[in-house]
Structures are given as structure tokens and as C-alpha cells.
Design an enzyme around this catalytic site. Structure first.
Site, PDB file in Angstrom:
ATOM      1  N   ASP A 201     -69.813 -47.410  38.525  1.00 11.83           N
ATOM      2  CA  ASP A 201     -68.825 -47.767  37.494  1.00 11.83           C
ATOM      3  C   ASP A 201     -69.087 -46.935  36.232  1.00 11.83           C
ATOM      4  O   ASP A 201     -70.229 -46.891  35.751  1.00 11.83           O
ATOM      5  CB  ASP A 201     -68.989 -49.271  37.203  1.00 11.83           C
ATOM      6  N   HIS A 202     -68.085 -46.272  35.699  1.00 13.02           N
ATOM      7  CA  HIS A 202     -68.211 -45.451  34.485  1.00 13.02           C
ATOM      8  C   HIS A 202     -69.376 -44.470  34.564  1.00 13.02           C
ATOM      9  O   HIS A 202     -70.242 -44.427  33.676  1.00 13.02           O
ATOM     10  CB  HIS A 202     -68.377 -46.338  33.239  1.00 13.02           C
TER      11      HIS A 202
ATOM     12  N   ASN B 222     -66.382 -58.117  35.341  1.00 12.22           N
ATOM     13  CA  ASN B 222     -67.825 -58.143  35.142  1.00 12.22           C
ATOM     14  C   ASN B 222     -68.225 -59.334  34.269  1.00 12.22           C
ATOM     15  O   ASN B 222     -68.897 -60.264  34.711  1.00 12.22           O
ATOM     16  CB  ASN B 222     -68.278 -56.810  34.503  1.00 12.22           C
TER      17      ASN B 222
ATOM     18  N   SER C  72     -72.865 -50.305  37.148  1.00 11.98           N
ATOM     19  CA  SER C  72     -72.879 -49.416  35.979  1.00 11.98           C
ATOM     20  C   SER C  72     -74.212 -48.675  35.984  1.00 11.98           C
ATOM     21  O   SER C  72     -75.151 -49.081  36.682  1.00 11.98           O
ATOM     22  CB  SER C  72     -72.742 -50.235  34.686  1.00 11.98           C
TER      23      SER C  72
ATOM     24  N   GLY D 240     -61.651 -54.144  32.621  1.00 12.46           N
ATOM     25  CA  GLY D 240     -61.624 -55.251  31.657  1.00 12.46           C
ATOM     26  C   GLY D 240     -60.873 -56.465  32.161  1.00 12.46           C
ATOM     27  O   GLY D 240     -60.138 -57.110  31.412  1.00 12.46           O
ATOM     28  N   GLY D 241     -61.073 -56.800  33.450  1.00 11.77           N
ATOM     29  CA  GLY D 241     -60.342 -57.908  34.075  1.00 11.77           C
ATOM     30  C   GLY D 241     -60.638 -59.269  33.470  1.00 11.77           C
ATOM     31  O   GLY D 241     -59.824 -60.204  33.590  1.00 11.77           O
TER      32      GLY D 241
ATOM     33  N   HIS E  49     -63.158 -54.033  27.682  1.00 10.32           N
ATOM     34  CA  HIS E  49     -64.240 -54.720  28.384  1.00 10.32           C
ATOM     35  C   HIS E  49     -64.701 -55.911  27.561  1.00 10.32           C
ATOM     36  O   HIS E  49     -64.650 -55.878  26.337  1.00 10.32           O
ATOM     37  CB  HIS E  49     -65.427 -53.768  28.586  1.00 10.32           C
ATOM     38  N   GLY E  50     -65.175 -56.925  28.229  1.00  9.49           N
ATOM     39  CA  GLY E  50     -65.696 -58.104  27.538  1.00  9.49           C
ATOM     40  C   GLY E  50     -64.565 -59.057  27.174  1.00  9.49           C
ATOM     41  O   GLY E  50     -63.438 -58.919  27.645  1.00  9.49           O
TER      42      GLY E  50
HETATM   43  P1  13P Z   1     -65.035 -57.022  32.033  1.00 14.32           P
HETATM   44  O1  13P Z   1     -66.480 -57.099  31.763  1.00 14.32           O
HETATM   45  O2  13P Z   1     -64.211 -57.187  30.798  1.00 14.32           O
HETATM   46  O3  13P Z   1     -64.604 -57.950  33.127  1.00 14.32           O
HETATM   47  O4  13P Z   1     -64.724 -55.535  32.523  1.00 14.32           O
HETATM   48  C1  13P Z   1     -65.294 -55.054  33.720  1.00 14.32           C
HETATM   49  C2  13P Z   1     -65.032 -53.616  33.925  1.00 14.32           C
HETATM   50  O5  13P Z   1     -63.990 -53.096  33.605  1.00 14.32           O
HETATM   51  C3  13P Z   1     -66.066 -52.793  34.560  1.00 14.32           C
HETATM   52  O6  13P Z   1     -65.754 -51.455  34.560  1.00 14.32           O
END
Ligand code: 13P
Length: 287
Positions: A84-85, A231, A49, A208-209, A177-178
Site C-alpha cells: 500500500d502506498h 484501515n 503499508s 480512505g474507506g 485517510h483516517g
Molecule cells: P483509512 O485508514 O481511512 O480507512 O484508509 C485506508 C487506506 O486508504 C489505505 O491506503
């Protein structure tokens, strides 16, 4: 050598599995993820990120660290280094610094502006051999101070962005996310199905895995998801293992304060998390 993520994700979509994007924060993170990918013979994407890039000293520092590890650890599986983003400016910085892939997150712009900026970046990325991910429908939750509501993407907008020549597409399908809240409604497979029907072979990305139940992950892969971002789960695993080490007083025994000892349980915990995800996503043995 770093590779773009295009080929590995085309292969994943065709083979009905997903490649994990694991976000990195420092040397321990990067080493743990790379060693696990090599051990499991899995392709992998290292996500950075803008905040994490800044934390590690800057994008050149990240590129230098990752390239050095690939060489010194004899990593031969396909590895992509992916912003990322990314903001519009951040994308250009990473192209220049030697990343092999970028994500332009234009989801907060009106669709016309998202289209215009994505079009420009597709050319800039492809001219240098990088792959590019774009986003439609903001992903909920908070990441680096950016808060999204977890929208469901409009499938026609997804088609408009997919047609710009991007290599993979992140579509909001109720993911955040999170950690997921207790009252989370789950992923919208209806949206995912509609997006896949409009975008055909385009590999889709699930952000957001962390904390998505295994059965939902499998269903998402069946509906065209070929890249899954993780993440927070690595962060939680690292923090829990480090907490345990300190609470057991191990940092006070002998040379237990040595960072190479203090950070070792956390690094092992990241390896275990990455292994579990690669097995779930089906990327083991696919390098
Ligand atoms: P998480 O932090 O929810 O796993 O999401 C990671 C993500 O999507 C990074 O772009």
C-alpha cells in the site's frame, strides 16, 4: 496461493461491486480478515503499508505469515497481498519478497516523473506476474507520517497514467485517510465521473474507506470504483474491544492476561468490521 488482484478487480468492475483492501498489522489482523473472507466467500486484498511491513519484521516475514495462513487455514477464496502506498524502492523489495500486487504512489512527483517511474514498475511487476496500482492526486490525511491534502485528480493525468498498462488506478476525489473531519465536503462524484469517462474499463480505487457514508460508497461503486481501502476502521474496532476487555478487568481474572485471551475481543471486532464492509461493498459470494 496468493493471486494478483487483476482478475478479481476486473470482475468487480464488470459486476458493479468492490473488493475490500484491508490493511494488516499483525497475525491477529491477518487471520481475522482471511477467515472472514473465507466464511463470506469473498475475494480480498491484504494491504501492507511500508510502516506496517517494517513493524511486522520485514516483507519476507509478511509473505511467510500470509502464505502459511492460507495453507493452514485452508483459504480457497482469491487473496492478493498488496503493498500500500509503496515508494519506488519499496515496490522492488516487495516484488522480490513474494507479494502478489504493489501500489506505486508517485502522486507527490511531478506528472512526468510519476509517468517515468510508473512505466518502469509496470514492467517489473508484470514480468513477475504481479498487479500494479498507481495514484494520481494525493489522498488527504496522514498515513505513516505521509500527509496529503485530499486533492481531486486531474482526469487527463489519470488517463496518462492509466495508459501505462497499470491494472487499477487510485484517483484522489476528496477522500482522506483516517477519520473525516466535521467539515468534510464529501467525495467529488464529478471528478470520479470524469476520471471514469477518461479511463473506461480501468478499475478505480477508493482510498480512505473509513467513515465514508454507505450511500457515498454505493454511488462511488456505480461510478467505477472496484477496490475500497479500509484501515483505520479496523484499528478503531480493535482498540475499542481491547479497551473494553481491560476496563472490565478481564485481564486480571484467571488467565485473562494470556495474549490469546487478551487479543481475542479485538480480533472478533475486526471480523465484524470486515464482514460489514464486504456486505456493503457487495463482494460477498463473489469468490
Ligand atoms: P483509512 O485508514 O481511512 O480507512 O484508509 C485506508 C487506506 O486508504 C489505505 O491506503
Amino acid at each position: 496461493m496468493l493471486v494478483s488482484a487483476t482478475e478479481m478487480l476486473k470482475k468487480a468492475k464488470a459486476g458493479h461491486y468492490a473488493v475490500g483492501q484491508f490493511n494488516i498489522n499483525n497475525l491477529e489482523w491477518t487471520k481475522s480478515i482471511l477467515l472472514t473472507a473465507q466464511e463470506l466467500n469473498s475475494p480480498v486484498i491484504l494491504g501492507v503499508s511500508e510502516g506496517a511491513g517494517k513493524y511486522m519484521g520485514g516483507y519476507h516475514a509478511v509473505v511467510g505469515m500470509v502464505n502459511g495462513l492460507l495453507q493452514d487455514l485452508n483459504i480457497t477464496v482469491p487473496v492478493a497481498l498488496h503493498l500500500d502506498h509503496g515508494s519506488f524502492e519499496g515496490c522492488y523489495k516487495c516484488i522480490e519478497a513474494g507479494f502478489s500486487s504493489i501500489m506505486f504512489d508517485g502522486s507527490h512527483y511531478a506528472i512526468d516523473e510519476n509517468v517515468a517511474k510508473t512505466t518502469e514498475l509496470v514492467k517489473a511487476a508484470h514480468d513477475k506476474g504481479l498487479s500494479i496500482e498507481a495514484e494520481v492526486g494525493s489522498i488527504g490525511g496522514e498515513e505513516d507520517g505521509v500527509v496529503g491534502m485530499g486533492e481531486c485528480a486531474d482526469p487527463d493525468e489519470c488517463k496518462a497514467i492509466a495508459d501505462l498498462g497499470i491494472d487499477f488506478l487510485a484517483a484522489g476525489i476528496g477522500n482522506i485517510h483516517g477519520k473525516y473531519p466535521e467539515n468534510w465536503q464529501g467525495l467529488s462524484f464529478e471528478t470520479l465521473d470524469a476520471v471514469q469517462q477518461k479511463t473506461g474499463d480501468m478499475p478505480l480505487v477508493l482510498h480512505g474507506g473509513t467513515g465514508i457514508p454507505a450511500d457515498m460508497i454505493k454511488k462511488a461503486i456505480n461510478l467505477g470504483v472496484a477496490k475500497i481501502n479500509v484501515n483505520t476502521e479496523c484499528q478503531l474496532a480493535f482498540a475499542a474491544a481491547t479497551r473494553k476487555y481491560v476496563e472490565e478487568g478481564r485481564d486480571l481474572q484467571g488467565k485473562g492476561f494470556d495474549p490469546r485471551k487478551l487479543l481475542a475481543p479485538g480480533a472478533e471486532a475486526i471480523k465484524a468490521t470486515v464482514k460489514e464492509k464486504m456486505e456493503l461493498f457487495g463482494s460477498v459470494g463473489q469468490a
